[in-house]
Structure formats: C-alpha cells, structure tokens
Design a protein around this motif. Structure first.
Motif, PDB file in Angstrom:
ATOM      1  N   PHE A 118     -35.699 -19.595 -15.092  1.00 27.42           N
ATOM      2  CA  PHE A 118     -34.660 -20.425 -14.486  1.00 27.42           C
ATOM      3  C   PHE A 118     -34.149 -21.494 -15.450  1.00 27.42           C
ATOM      4  O   PHE A 118     -33.883 -22.632 -15.072  1.00 27.42           O
ATOM      5  N   GLY A 119     -34.068 -21.116 -16.720  1.00 31.74           N
ATOM      6  CA  GLY A 119     -33.456 -21.988 -17.702  1.00 31.74           C
ATOM      7  C   GLY A 119     -34.363 -23.027 -18.321  1.00 31.74           C
ATOM      8  O   GLY A 119     -33.886 -23.926 -19.024  1.00 31.74           O
ATOM      9  N   GLY A 120     -35.649 -22.921 -18.119  1.00 32.97           N
ATOM     10  CA  GLY A 120     -36.564 -23.897 -18.724  1.00 32.97           C
ATOM     11  C   GLY A 120     -38.007 -23.538 -18.439  1.00 32.97           C
ATOM     12  O   GLY A 120     -38.313 -22.448 -17.940  1.00 32.97           O
ATOM     13  N   ARG A 121     -38.911 -24.445 -18.772  1.00 27.93           N
ATOM     14  CA  ARG A 121     -40.332 -24.205 -18.512  1.00 27.93           C
ATOM     15  C   ARG A 121     -40.607 -24.320 -17.007  1.00 27.93           C
ATOM     16  O   ARG A 121     -40.080 -25.203 -16.334  1.00 27.93           O
ATOM     17  N   ILE A 122     -41.484 -23.455 -16.511  1.00 23.04           N
ATOM     18  CA  ILE A 122     -41.857 -23.545 -15.097  1.00 23.04           C
ATOM     19  C   ILE A 122     -42.489 -24.906 -14.808  1.00 23.04           C
ATOM     20  O   ILE A 122     -42.304 -25.477 -13.727  1.00 23.04           O
ATOM     21  N   SER A 123     -43.210 -25.451 -15.774  1.00 20.38           N
ATOM     22  CA  SER A 123     -43.870 -26.743 -15.575  1.00 20.38           C
ATOM     23  C   SER A 123     -42.895 -27.891 -15.391  1.00 20.38           C
ATOM     24  O   SER A 123     -43.294 -28.989 -14.974  1.00 20.38           O
ATOM     25  N   ASP A 124     -41.610 -27.676 -15.684  1.00 17.77           N
ATOM     26  CA  ASP A 124     -40.604 -28.721 -15.478  1.00 17.77           C
ATOM     27  C   ASP A 124     -39.958 -28.637 -14.098  1.00 17.77           C
ATOM     28  O   ASP A 124     -39.133 -29.499 -13.749  1.00 17.77           O
ATOM     29  N   LEU A 125     -40.294 -27.602 -13.324  1.00 18.74           N
ATOM     30  CA  LEU A 125     -39.730 -27.452 -11.987  1.00 18.74           C
ATOM     31  C   LEU A 125     -40.510 -28.324 -10.998  1.00 18.74           C
ATOM     32  O   LEU A 125     -41.740 -28.416 -11.049  1.00 18.74           O
ATOM     33  N   GLY A 126     -39.804 -28.919 -10.071  1.00 18.03           N
ATOM     34  CA  GLY A 126     -40.424 -29.860  -9.143  1.00 18.03           C
ATOM     35  C   GLY A 126     -41.545 -29.277  -8.312  1.00 18.03           C
ATOM     36  O   GLY A 126     -42.592 -29.912  -8.113  1.00 18.03           O
ATOM     37  N   LEU A 127     -41.349 -28.058  -7.783  1.00 20.57           N
ATOM     38  CA  LEU A 127     -42.388 -27.468  -6.939  1.00 20.57           C
ATOM     39  C   LEU A 127     -43.646 -27.161  -7.744  1.00 20.57           C
ATOM     40  O   LEU A 127     -44.767 -27.315  -7.243  1.00 20.57           O
ATOM     41  N   ALA A 128     -43.485 -26.724  -8.991  1.00 17.53           N
ATOM     42  CA  ALA A 128     -44.648 -26.496  -9.849  1.00 17.53           C
ATOM     43  C   ALA A 128     -45.351 -27.812 -10.139  1.00 17.53           C
ATOM     44  O   ALA A 128     -46.596 -27.889 -10.140  1.00 17.53           O
ATOM     45  N   GLN A 156     -45.488 -30.361  -8.242  1.00 19.68           N
ATOM     46  CA  GLN A 156     -46.225 -30.790  -7.054  1.00 19.68           C
ATOM     47  C   GLN A 156     -47.587 -30.109  -6.993  1.00 19.68           C
ATOM     48  O   GLN A 156     -48.598 -30.750  -6.687  1.00 19.68           O
ATOM     49  N   HIS A 157     -47.627 -28.812  -7.270  1.00 21.60           N
ATOM     50  CA  HIS A 157     -48.910 -28.103  -7.291  1.00 21.60           C
ATOM     51  C   HIS A 157     -49.852 -28.714  -8.327  1.00 21.60           C
ATOM     52  O   HIS A 157     -51.044 -28.921  -8.068  1.00 21.60           O
ATOM     53  N   ILE A 158     -49.321 -28.989  -9.506  1.00 19.73           N
ATOM     54  CA  ILE A 158     -50.145 -29.561 -10.583  1.00 19.73           C
ATOM     55  C   ILE A 158     -50.686 -30.929 -10.168  1.00 19.73           C
ATOM     56  O   ILE A 158     -51.881 -31.220 -10.320  1.00 19.73           O
ATOM     57  N   ALA A 159     -49.810 -31.766  -9.629  1.00 24.17           N
ATOM     58  CA  ALA A 159     -50.229 -33.106  -9.220  1.00 24.17           C
ATOM     59  C   ALA A 159     -51.252 -33.057  -8.089  1.00 24.17           C
ATOM     60  O   ALA A 159     -52.254 -33.790  -8.099  1.00 24.17           O
ATOM     61  N   ASP A 160     -51.022 -32.180  -7.112  1.00 24.76           N
ATOM     62  CA  ASP A 160     -51.966 -32.063  -6.000  1.00 24.76           C
ATOM     63  C   ASP A 160     -53.334 -31.580  -6.485  1.00 24.76           C
ATOM     64  O   ASP A 160     -54.378 -32.003  -5.959  1.00 24.76           O
ATOM     65  N   ASN A 161     -53.352 -30.702  -7.466  1.00 29.22           N
ATOM     66  CA  ASN A 161     -54.625 -30.278  -8.051  1.00 29.22           C
ATOM     67  C   ASN A 161     -55.350 -31.448  -8.705  1.00 29.22           C
ATOM     68  O   ASN A 161     -56.562 -31.622  -8.545  1.00 29.22           O
ATOM     69  N   GLU A 162     -54.613 -32.241  -9.474  1.00 31.34           N
ATOM     70  CA  GLU A 162     -55.226 -33.405 -10.121  1.00 31.34           C
ATOM     71  C   GLU A 162     -55.804 -34.365  -9.075  1.00 31.34           C
ATOM     72  O   GLU A 162     -56.896 -34.912  -9.249  1.00 31.34           O
TER      73      GLU A 162
END
Length: 396
Positions: free
Chosen positions: A280-290, A292-298
């Motif tokens: 989608f034109g960039g890194r998946i890690s720059d997408l908001g929903l991704a 959120q998953h990363i932050a919730d894991n932390e």
C-alpha cells in the motif's frame, strides 16, 4: 558476585546461549521436542548449558545451580523461554522446575539426596501426578479420588491419573493421593515420592495435545496397588494440599517468565517482518492499524512483567502471594496469548506457517490459559477474596 549482578550476568549469557545453541534446533524441528531427539537431545543441550554456565539458575548452589530468588530468576527464565527448547536446556522447564522448588522447601535430608539432587543436576526428570479423569481431581483438587491406604510398614496407592506432564521417561513421580476424607472435602491428601520403576506404576498413552514442546508428553497413568514406605511421604500425612501451595504460586510465576520470553520472540519477529514488508505504498509498520497491534503488544508485555514482579517480590518476602500470583497468572496467560495472536495477524499468511516461529509459539502458548488453573477458576478465587475483603469492612 552480588545477586543482582549475577542475575544480570546470567540473563545476558542465557540470551547468548539460547541464540547460539537452542534456537537453531527449535526452528529446525518446529518446536517438536520428540522430533528433535527427546531425552537424548535434552541431555546434550543441558551439557552445553552447564559448559556455558547458565544451567539451573533457580537451584541452590549445593545442587549445581545459582540460587536466584524469584525476582532475580525472571530475567534468565524469560531468556530461556525465548526458545521453546530453552527451558529444557537450562533445566528450568515445567514440571521439573516446580518440583525442585517444592523439594528444596519441604523434602527431608534423605529425600533431597535421593530425589532433589539428581533432578537438579539433570540426571533424571520428574512429574507431578495429581490430575485425574472425571469425576476426579482437576481444576478442583478436592475431587481427588486416588487412594493411599496403610499397609505393612507403608502405604498402598491405587488410582488413575490423566494429563501428567513429563510422565513418559520420568525418573520419579510426586503423587497426590487421598489418605483421609472423601472426594469434595477440603483436606485428607498426602504427597508421595514414587520412583518410576516401582511395581504397579503404569504410564499409558500420550494425550494428543496441540503443544509439542513439553518433554515426556501429557500422559494417562495408573497406580495399581503401588507399595511405598513411610519414607515416601513428602511433607506430612493428610496435609498434601497445604504443602502443594509451596509449589503452586512460584510455579505459576515461572510459567509466566518462560512464556513472556516466547511471546516476546513472536512480537519481535512480527515487528521485524512488518518493518521490512512493503504494501500500500510504504512499510506495513507505518500503517496505523499495524502500529496499534505493535503498541498493544508492548503494553501487554510491560504489564505482564509488572504484575509478575509484584507477585515475585511477595514470594521472596516469604508470603504465600495467593492473590498476586492468581492475578499475574490470569492476566499473563491472556495477555501473552493476545501478543502472539496479534503477531500472527501482523505476519499475514506467513504467520500461520512454519517459515516463521510465530505459529508454533501460538500453538504452545494457548494451553497456558488452562494449565496451572483455568482463567475462570482464578477469577472465581480473586472475586471471592474481593467480596470478603470489602464486605468484612462494611459498616465500620
């Protein structure tokens, strides 16, 4: 070396040991300890752990360990748990680790020599035989039906057990049997130390569970008129449930330590994947929903460690920590499961394949919401304590 410094050193060296010696085997065999060689592989890994100086961090020095308390052992055990085979390699895995803790606390001098020392040094494995087929003991231990009756100079044990972790290949069993009262009663249980080669001890089939990293499986067992002497009694007669509490809280917390390491590996794998995957034109890690998953894991990992520390500090201070260990265990079992589930989602299709380690960690960690007491039973216990605490002060 001071204990805090020792713990930090062991944590760092365990991380290095697991990365070099354990993770490659774990990944090669998709976390299946039987496929990796079972007990033969365990012995080889433990020899390597001894050579690296990271073996048995929780055991007293007189038995070849490092003598770390509950708070201090959390680092090395989390690093061991980063690999599904790590706890086996460093001799901190269930059920042996919990059995060592209990034997250190309540075994007689002779029992320590016969059972604790070989277990702590990795010469044998053990199992804790309490759970039974319905309507016997499970989440409700008071339903215990296995019986031990007085015989000539000792006891005769008879009964069936089920879901006995590590039973296949164990050198001895800690058997919970009823010596008084009736099923449903609050007491009347006694623990017995029973060598595996005692006549009448029968290890049956492995239950076909989803997890495959527990050495010795989860087995059905029978005790067919097994005769043991009075010296087989661990603790005191009829006080088995009370003595089991010595094992229960600490064992729950060391489970949390190990599974935190596994969940952290799933999380780190997922973060690395989405940081390198373009869509989608960039890194998946720059997408908001991704994100959120990363932050919730932390958040879930940090909260798990915080609750774990509270419980471990209470245990180190000599408390039973019944409530704090129940809270930490219940939260961790669910939070770490969420961490791994989100990690699978972040990895997309690869998250359910053996190409990444996330799927096998998901397979192994899901049962933790049942093992060591289902979350529902812990919530029932926590709620009862809360009602009693709050209502006892009503009107004051």
């Amino acid at each position: 070396m001071e204990m805090g410094t020792l713990a930090e050193d062991l944590t760092a060296r365990t991380r290095e040991f697991v990365a070099e010696h354990v993770l490659p085997l774990d990944d090669e065999h998709d976390g299946d300890i039987v496929a990796a060689g079972g007990d033969e592989r365990r012995v080889a890994l433990q020899e390597a752990a001894r050579a690296a100086g990271v073996f048995a961090p929780q055991v007293a020095r007189e038995y070849g360990g490092h003598g770390l308390g509950m708070v201090d052992r959390s680092g090395p055990l989390e690093e061991a748990g980063y690999s599904l085979f790590g706890p086996i390699a460093t001799n901190v895995g269930a059920p042996d680790e919990g059995n060592m803790h209990m034997l250190e606390a309540i075994a007689s001098a002779d029992q320590r020599t016969r059972f604790l020392e070989p277990l702590a040094r990795g010469l044998v494995r053990s199992a804790f035989a309490m759970t039974e087929p319905a309507p016997g003991a499970g989440a409700d231990p008071s339903a215990l039906r296995t019986r031990a009756v007085r015989g000539d100079g000792g006891w005769v044990i008879s009964g069936e057990k089920r879901f006995i972790t590590g039973a296949d290949g164990a050198g001895f069993f800690i058997v919970m049997a009823r010596t008084g009262g009736e099923p449903g009663g609050p007491g009347g249980a006694t623990m017995f130390l029973v060598p595996a080669d005692t006549p009448g001890v029968v290890v049956g089939r492995h239950l076909p569970t989803v997890d495959r990293a527990m050495i010795g499986g989860h087995c059905e067992m029978r005790f067919e008129d097994v005769v043991v002497g009075d010296d087989a009694v661990l603790g005191e007669v009829d006080l088995g449930f009370r003595y089991a509490q010595v094992r229960l809280g600490p064992a729950r917390m060391t489970h949390v330590m190990r599974w935190t390491g596994a969940a952290r590996r799933a999380h780190e794998t997922a973060v690395a994947y989405v940081a390198g995957r373009q869509a989608f034109g960039g890194r998946i890690s720059d997408l908001g929903l991704a994100q959120q998953h990363i932050a919730d894991n932390e958040i879930d990992l940090a909260a798990t460690r915080a609750l774990l520390r509270v419980a471990c500090e209470e245990l180190d201070a000599g408390g039973r920590a019944s409530e704090s260990t129940s809270i930490a265990k219940t939260f961790a079992a669910e939070a770490l499961d969420r961490v791994v589930d989100r990690s699978q989602q972040l990895c997309g299709g690869l998250g359910v394949t053996a190409d990444l380690p996330v799927a096998k960690i998901a397979r192994e960690i899901r049962p933790f919401r049942i093992y060591d007491g289902p979350s529902e039973v812990h919530r029932w216990s926590i709620a009862k304590r809360a009602v009693k605490r709050i209502t006892s002060g009503a009107g004051s």
